[in-house]
Design an enzyme around this catalytic site. Sequence first.
Site, PDB file in Angstrom:
ATOM      1  N   LYS A  48       0.835  -1.204   0.000  1.00  0.00           N
ATOM      2  CA  LYS A  48       0.000   0.000   0.000  1.00  0.00           C
ATOM      3  C   LYS A  48       0.869   1.253   0.000  1.00  0.00           C
ATOM      4  O   LYS A  48       0.611   2.203  -0.733  1.00  0.00           O
ATOM      5  CB  LYS A  48      -0.929   0.000   1.227  1.00  0.00           C
ATOM      6  CG  LYS A  48      -2.070  -1.005   1.114  1.00  0.00           C
ATOM      7  CD  LYS A  48      -2.840  -1.136   2.414  1.00  0.00           C
ATOM      8  CE  LYS A  48      -3.742  -2.369   2.338  1.00  0.00           C
ATOM      9  NZ  LYS A  48      -4.344  -2.724   3.621  1.00  0.00           N
ATOM     10  N   GLN A  90      -4.994  -1.753   9.641  1.00  0.00           N
ATOM     11  CA  GLN A  90      -4.724  -3.028   8.972  1.00  0.00           C
ATOM     12  C   GLN A  90      -5.332  -4.177   9.787  1.00  0.00           C
ATOM     13  O   GLN A  90      -5.074  -4.293  10.983  1.00  0.00           O
ATOM     14  CB  GLN A  90      -3.199  -3.214   8.818  1.00  0.00           C
ATOM     15  CG  GLN A  90      -2.793  -4.463   8.080  1.00  0.00           C
ATOM     16  CD  GLN A  90      -3.192  -4.437   6.599  1.00  0.00           C
ATOM     17  OE1 GLN A  90      -3.114  -3.416   5.932  1.00  0.00           O
ATOM     18  NE2 GLN A  90      -3.621  -5.584   6.088  1.00  0.00           N
ATOM     19  N   ASP A 113     -11.270   2.525   3.807  1.00  0.00           N
ATOM     20  CA  ASP A 113     -11.426   1.069   3.705  1.00  0.00           C
ATOM     21  C   ASP A 113     -12.892   0.653   3.874  1.00  0.00           C
ATOM     22  O   ASP A 113     -13.218  -0.527   3.747  1.00  0.00           O
ATOM     23  CB  ASP A 113     -10.592   0.385   4.805  1.00  0.00           C
ATOM     24  CG  ASP A 113      -9.553  -0.555   4.225  1.00  0.00           C
ATOM     25  OD1 ASP A 113      -9.607  -0.813   3.011  1.00  0.00           O
ATOM     26  OD2 ASP A 113      -8.696  -1.031   4.992  1.00  0.00           O
TER      27      ASP A 113
END
Length: 270
Positions: A48, A90, A113
């Site tokens: 990322k 994450q 996200d």
Amino acid sequence: MKILDGKKVAEIESLKLKNIVSSLPKKPSLAIIQVGNLEESNKYINNKIKKANELGITTQHIKFDENIKENEIINYINQINPKYDGIIVQLPLPSSLNKKRILDSIDPSKDVDCCNSINLSKFYNDDNPLFIPATARAIKILLDFYEIDIKNKKILVIGESDLVGKPTKKLLSYFSSHVDSTNKKIGISHANNYDVLIVAAGSPKLIKKNNVKNQAIIIDVGITIQDNKMYGDVDFEDVKDIVQAISPVPGGVGPLTVICLMKNLVEKLL
Ligand code: NAD
């Protein structure tokens, strides 16, 4: 048999996004929060960061010890909410932490996200959600690029996770009236009745020839790393002669998912 080349599509999308980023008055910023030191998470985060930097997005990687207290993470997120354009946590988090409380502390407008409750509720119940979960979006972009019209196709999503299976079923249901899903309990014995299989089970080489209808289209979302090699959920060699099209692993949905995350970040700044 056609290969649905996600890497190529990701490169095209990447160029488009880079142009958009360069036209913005200031570089977009992304904070990536990690708790613990899982090897797979380290890899995904490095990917990322690499992609973000290529696109002109600044990143900050914040790594907490796995014994950190939930409230400390939440306080930290509250502090940085105003400072970044996007914030991601994450996953997976250590099981001692309440994932929902942590994700819900991200400002919904920064939750690129699409993981917190407000954004998920908007995605599932609203025609105009703030964000589309990145993997689901990547799958749709891949299908669109290869002009695969799913309107009259029977689709089976294998896997019903909050992260991949459920949002993918929801997104594809806007475009096809026949989208089913299955999980480990229900199994895949009926998979060979479907025109399109979206496979996100996390079980390497699960899908064999006998699970696949002749001339089916397969999107393999699975990523399992064993002995430094990446495996999808589909036994590519076994099915390749009977499918119409298939996305490979590596080089399929994975590279596009990272781009979709960055698209979520950049597009809301326009
Ligand atoms: P998960 O473990 O949370 O969910 C897996 C789902 O698959 C569950 O609903 C489970 O019941 C179902 N399942 C497992 N075995 C099955 C079987 N034999 N038959 C039918 N259903 C079965 O996993 P996840 O987070 O949804 O991820 C799935 C896979 O996708 C993993 O390999 C993950 O690494 C990968 N992934 C890829 C991307 C990408 O961009 N390509 C993004 C996220 C996750």
